[in-house]
Enzyme design. Structure first.
Site, PDB file in Angstrom:
ATOM      1  N   TYR A 176      46.791  36.544  36.392  1.00 24.73           N
ATOM      2  CA  TYR A 176      47.348  35.203  36.214  1.00 24.73           C
ATOM      3  C   TYR A 176      48.805  35.152  36.691  1.00 24.73           C
ATOM      4  CZ  TYR A 176      43.185  35.258  33.322  1.00 24.73           C
ATOM      5  OH  TYR A 176      41.901  35.421  32.884  1.00 24.73           O
TER       6      TYR A 176
ATOM      7  N   GLY B  37      38.463  38.840  27.817  1.00 17.49           N
ATOM      8  CA  GLY B  37      39.458  38.854  26.749  1.00 17.49           C
ATOM      9  C   GLY B  37      40.066  40.218  26.474  1.00 17.49           C
TER      10      GLY B  37
ATOM     11  N   GLU C  94      32.922  39.709  30.960  1.00 20.97           N
ATOM     12  CA  GLU C  94      33.666  39.060  32.053  1.00 20.97           C
ATOM     13  C   GLU C  94      35.156  39.340  31.972  1.00 20.97           C
ATOM     14  OE1 GLU C  94      30.911  35.272  31.319  1.00 20.97           O
ATOM     15  OE2 GLU C  94      33.058  34.982  31.246  1.00 20.97           O
ATOM     16  N   PRO C  95      35.567  40.562  32.174  1.00 17.36           N
ATOM     17  CA  PRO C  95      36.997  40.874  32.049  1.00 17.36           C
ATOM     18  C   PRO C  95      37.795  40.430  33.277  1.00 17.36           C
ATOM     19  CG  PRO C  95      35.776  42.814  32.705  1.00 17.36           C
ATOM     20  CD  PRO C  95      34.762  41.732  32.532  1.00 17.36           C
ATOM     21  N   GLY C  96      38.892  39.742  33.063  1.00 14.97           N
ATOM     22  CA  GLY C  96      39.790  39.380  34.161  1.00 14.97           C
ATOM     23  C   GLY C  96      41.068  40.185  34.056  1.00 14.97           C
ATOM     24  N   ARG C  97      41.803  39.946  32.960  1.00 12.62           N
ATOM     25  CA  ARG C  97      43.115  40.570  32.777  1.00 12.62           C
ATOM     26  C   ARG C  97      43.045  42.101  32.800  1.00 12.62           C
ATOM     27  NH1 ARG C  97      47.091  37.992  30.092  1.00 12.62           N
ATOM     28  NH2 ARG C  97      45.531  36.678  29.123  1.00 12.62           N
TER      29      ARG C  97
ATOM     30  N   TYR D 250      53.354  30.444  28.125  1.00 14.25           N
ATOM     31  CA  TYR D 250      52.777  31.015  26.891  1.00 14.25           C
ATOM     32  C   TYR D 250      53.788  31.864  26.107  1.00 14.25           C
ATOM     33  CZ  TYR D 250      48.769  30.538  30.115  1.00 14.25           C
ATOM     34  OH  TYR D 250      47.860  30.109  31.043  1.00 14.25           O
TER      35      TYR D 250
ATOM     36  N   CYS E 120      65.137  24.350  38.650  1.00 12.72           N
ATOM     37  CA  CYS E 120      66.093  23.509  37.939  1.00 12.72           C
ATOM     38  C   CYS E 120      65.530  23.001  36.614  1.00 12.72           C
ATOM     39  CB  CYS E 120      66.491  22.350  38.846  1.00 12.72           C
ATOM     40  SG  CYS E 120      67.896  21.485  38.207  1.00 12.72           S
ATOM     41  N   GLU E 121      65.183  23.931  35.723  1.00 13.43           N
ATOM     42  CA  GLU E 121      64.721  23.589  34.374  1.00 13.43           C
ATOM     43  C   GLU E 121      65.178  24.698  33.443  1.00 13.43           C
ATOM     44  OE1 GLU E 121      60.726  22.284  33.697  1.00 13.43           O
ATOM     45  OE2 GLU E 121      60.445  21.661  35.772  1.00 13.43           O
TER      46      GLU E 121
HETATM   47  N1  LLP Z   1      35.434  34.225  31.147  1.00 15.07           N
HETATM   48  C1  LLP Z   1      35.827  32.946  31.017  1.00 15.07           C
HETATM   49  C2  LLP Z   1      34.818  31.901  30.882  1.00 15.07           C
HETATM   50  C3  LLP Z   1      37.184  32.621  30.997  1.00 15.07           C
HETATM   51  O1  LLP Z   1      37.571  31.364  30.857  1.00 15.07           O
HETATM   52  C4  LLP Z   1      38.146  33.656  31.131  1.00 15.07           C
HETATM   53  C5  LLP Z   1      39.584  33.355  31.122  1.00 15.07           C
HETATM   54  C6  LLP Z   1      37.685  34.977  31.304  1.00 15.07           C
HETATM   55  C7  LLP Z   1      36.315  35.229  31.295  1.00 15.07           C
HETATM   56  C8  LLP Z   1      38.615  36.143  31.503  1.00 15.07           C
HETATM   57  O2  LLP Z   1      39.457  36.347  30.422  1.00 15.07           O
HETATM   58  P1  LLP Z   1      40.412  37.642  30.406  1.00 15.07           P
HETATM   59  O3  LLP Z   1      39.550  38.860  30.397  1.00 15.07           O
HETATM   60  O4  LLP Z   1      41.263  37.599  31.621  1.00 15.07           O
HETATM   61  O5  LLP Z   1      41.208  37.506  29.162  1.00 15.07           O
HETATM   62  N2  LLP Z   1      46.380  32.170  32.129  1.00 15.07           N
HETATM   63  C9  LLP Z   1      46.270  32.838  30.851  1.00 15.07           C
HETATM   64  C10 LLP Z   1      44.868  33.356  30.588  1.00 15.07           C
HETATM   65  C11 LLP Z   1      43.812  32.305  30.770  1.00 15.07           C
HETATM   66  C12 LLP Z   1      42.408  32.799  30.573  1.00 15.07           C
HETATM   67  C13 LLP Z   1      41.423  31.791  31.015  1.00 15.07           C
HETATM   68  N3  LLP Z   1      40.063  32.203  30.902  1.00 15.07           N
HETATM   69  C14 LLP Z   1      47.302  33.962  30.792  1.00 15.07           C
HETATM   70  O6  LLP Z   1      48.053  34.130  31.742  1.00 15.07           O
HETATM   71  O7  LLP Z   1      47.396  34.672  29.776  1.00 15.07           O
END
Ligand code: LLP
Length: 420
Positions: A375, A231, A274-277, A318, A346-347
Site C-alpha cells: 500500500y 490480514g 489472501e495475504p497482501g501486506r 491511518y 501544502c497541508e
Molecule cells: N482480501 C480482501 C478482500 C481485501 O480487501 C484485502 C485488503 C486483502 C485481502 C489483503 O489484506 P492484507 O493481507 O494486505 O492485510 N491500505 C491499507 C490496507 C487496506 C487493506 C484493504 N483490503 C493500509 O495501508 O494499511
C-alpha cells in the site's frame, strides 16, 4: 554511503551492495527500492503455512500491483485476487491464467463484472443484489459469495472489514434468500469467502473468524473452497524490537480447524488465504532526499523530504508507523534527537513520522522509510501535480533493475483536453 542506524536493512542485506546515493542519482528521489529475495521468502512462508494438502495462497494484488512484483509472485506459484478489471488486466499481463485469479467484488458495475466473466475469472459477490446481477449476466455458472461472519480485526478502524460496522459481506441471515437466487439462476456456489480486516499480530481473531465462516460454510452442500481472506501482519516497529507474527502457531491452529471441518463436512475442500501486506510490505524501502532541516515553533525540529503523502499515504491516512533509517555521504557521529519528518505537500497533515528519536539528520542525507512495499506505491497519486516515483528491484544476484519509470511531466497532462 554510511548508515547511522541501518540495523534492519543490514540484517536483511537489503541493498546487496548497492549505494542509495547512486540509486537516487540514477532513478530520482523519492525511489521505491525492492528486494526480490524478500518477496520470494514471504511467498514461501505463506505457501507452506499449513500441512493440510489442499491449501492455496492467493496474493492480494491491491497491496502492490507492479508487473515485476506480480511476476515474482507468479513464479513462486501463488494465485492472486483482484478487485477491479485493472488488477485482472495487470495479472494476465504478468502471466497469471484466468483460473489463477479470483475477483472479489465490492459494488461493481455490470460492465466490470462482465469484464471478469469474459476473461473467465471466478467472481465473488458481496451482496444479495449483486448475486442477482451476476445470475442475470452469467446464469448456469459458478460463483463465490463473501459473508460477514461477525468478527472483525485490523490496525485501524478504516481497515476493519467484518463485524457490525462495515459495508462488506452478506449477513448469514440472508442465507435462505441466497439459496433461492442460486437455484433460480442455476448457479453453483463454488466457495464462500471472508476478509476480517487488515493487519493482525495476534492470531486468535483470525482463528475465531475462520470458525465463523466455516459455520456459514456448513449451510451449503458441495463447496469447493472456503477463503479466509488476508490480514497477516508484519512488525512495523522493528527498530524497537517488535516480534514477528507467529506463523508456526497460526498454521498449527489452522490445521486443527481445517481437519475438524473436513471430517464434519465429508469432503476435502480447498482452504484459501489472501495475504497482501505480508508478502509485500517488507520487500521495499522508500528512499527520500532530505532537502531542508529547520526549527519551527521553538524547539520543534523538522526534516523536510520529498515524500509527501502523495508518495506514501499510510501515515497521513491511518497514523501508520514506518521505521526510518538515516544514510549519509560521510561518516559522522550518531547524536540522537527528536525530529518530525515531513513531506513537500501544502497541508499540515503531510507528516511521515512525528517526534521520532533518530540520529541527527542534515540536508543532503537520504532517509530509508522501511516496510513501504504494501500500500505504498499502489496508493500513490499525482496530487500537487507531482510525479509518482520510479521503482527498482534488487535482484537475487544483487543487480538493481528499473521496474517502473518515474512519471513524466507530459504524462500529467496526457488525459486533459484544452478548451477552445
Ligand atoms: N482480501 C480482501 C478482500 C481485501 O480487501 C484485502 C485488503 C486483502 C485481502 C489483503 O489484506 P492484507 O493481507 O494486505 O492485510 N491500505 C491499507 C490496507 C487496506 C487493506 C484493504 N483490503 C493500509 O495501508 O494499511
Amino acid at each position: 554511503m554510511y548508515k547511522l542506524n541501518g540495523i534492519v536493512t543490514d540484517e536483511f542485506d537489503f541493498f546487496k551492495g548497492n549505494d542509495v546515493y547512486e540509486l537516487t542519482e540514477k532513478y530520482g528521489s523519492p525511489l521505491y527500492v525492492y528486494n526480490e529475495g524478500i518477496i520470494r521468502q514471504r511467498c514461501r512462508e505463506l505457501k507452506n503455512l499449513v500441512s493440510y494438502p489442499k491449501f492455496l495462497a492467493q496474493y492480494s494484488a491491491k497491496a502492490n500491483t507492479s508487473l515485476a512484483f506480480l511476476q515474482v509472485v507468479k513464479s513462486e506459484g501463488l494465485h492472486v485476487d483482484a478487485m477491479s478489471p485493472g488488477e485482472i488486466y495487470a495479472e494476465l499481463e504478468a502471466g497469471f491464467k484466468p483460473e489463477d485469479i479470483f475477483m472479489i467484488t465490492n459494488n461493481v458495475s455490470e460492465a466490470e463484472m462482465q469484464y471478469a466473466i469474459d476473461k473467465g475469472v471466478l467472481i465473488c459477490v458481496d451482496s444479495v443484489e449483486q448475486l442477482v446481477q451476476y445470475g442475470r449476466l452469467n446464469p448456469n455458472s459458478s460463483v463465490a459469495i463473501r459473508f460477514n461472519g461477525g468478527i472483525g480485526a485490523g490496525h485501524h478502524e478504516k481497515v476493519v472489514t467484518a463485524g457490525k460496522k462495515t459495508k462488506f459481506g452478506v449477513n448469514p441471515e440472508y442465507i435462505p434468500q441466497v439459496k433461492e437466487i442460486l437455484k433460480q439462476y442455476g448457479l453453483k456456489l463454488a466457495g464462500v469467502q471472508q476478509h476480517i480486516g487488515s493487519l493482525f499480530m495476534e492470531i486468535d481473531p483470525y482463528i475465531n473468524g475462520s470458525q465463523a465462516i466455516l459455520d456459514i460454510a456448513k449451510s451449503f452442500d458441495d463447496l469447493d473452497f472456503v477463503d479466509f481472506g488476508g490480514g497477516f501482519g508484519i512488525p512495523y516497529k522493528k527498530l524497537s524490537g517488535q516480534p514477528r507474527l507467529n506463523l508456526k502457531e497460526c498454521g498449527e491452529k489452522l490445521d486443527i480447524v481445517f481437519d475438524k471441518f473436513v471430517k464434519e463436512y465429508g469432503k476435502e475442500i480447498t482452504f484459501r488465504i489472501e495475504p497482501g501486506r505480508y508478502i509485500s510490505a517488507e520487500s521495499s524501502v522508500l528512499l527520500t532526499d532530505v532537502h531542508c532541516v529547520k526549527y519551527n515553533n521553538g524547539p520543534h525540529k523538522f526534516a523536510g523530504t520529498d515524500v509527501g503523502f502523495n508518495v506514501l499515504v499510510r501515515p497521513a491516512m491511518y497514523d501508520s508507523h514506518h521505521d526510518i533509517e538515516v544514510y549519509t555521504r560521510q561518516e559522522r557521529p550518531v547524536n540522537e534527537e527528536e525530529i518530525t519528518i515531513v513531506g513537500n505537500i501544502c497541508e499540515s497533515g503531510d507528516i511521515i513520522a512525528k517526534d521520532r528519536l533518530l540520529p541527527e539528520i542534515k540536508a543532503g542525507d537520504i532517509l530509508g522509510i522501511l516496510d513501504a512495499g504494501a500500500y505504498g506505491h499502489s496508493m500513490c497519486s499525482n496530487y500537487n501535480n507531482r510525479l509518482r516515483p520510479a521503482e527498482v528491484f534488487i535482484r537475487e544476484d544483487g543487480k538493481a533493475v528499473l521496474t517502473r519509470k518515474r512519471d513524466t511531466l507530459e504524462q500529467l497532462l496526457e488525459n486533459y483536453i484544452r478548451l477552445n
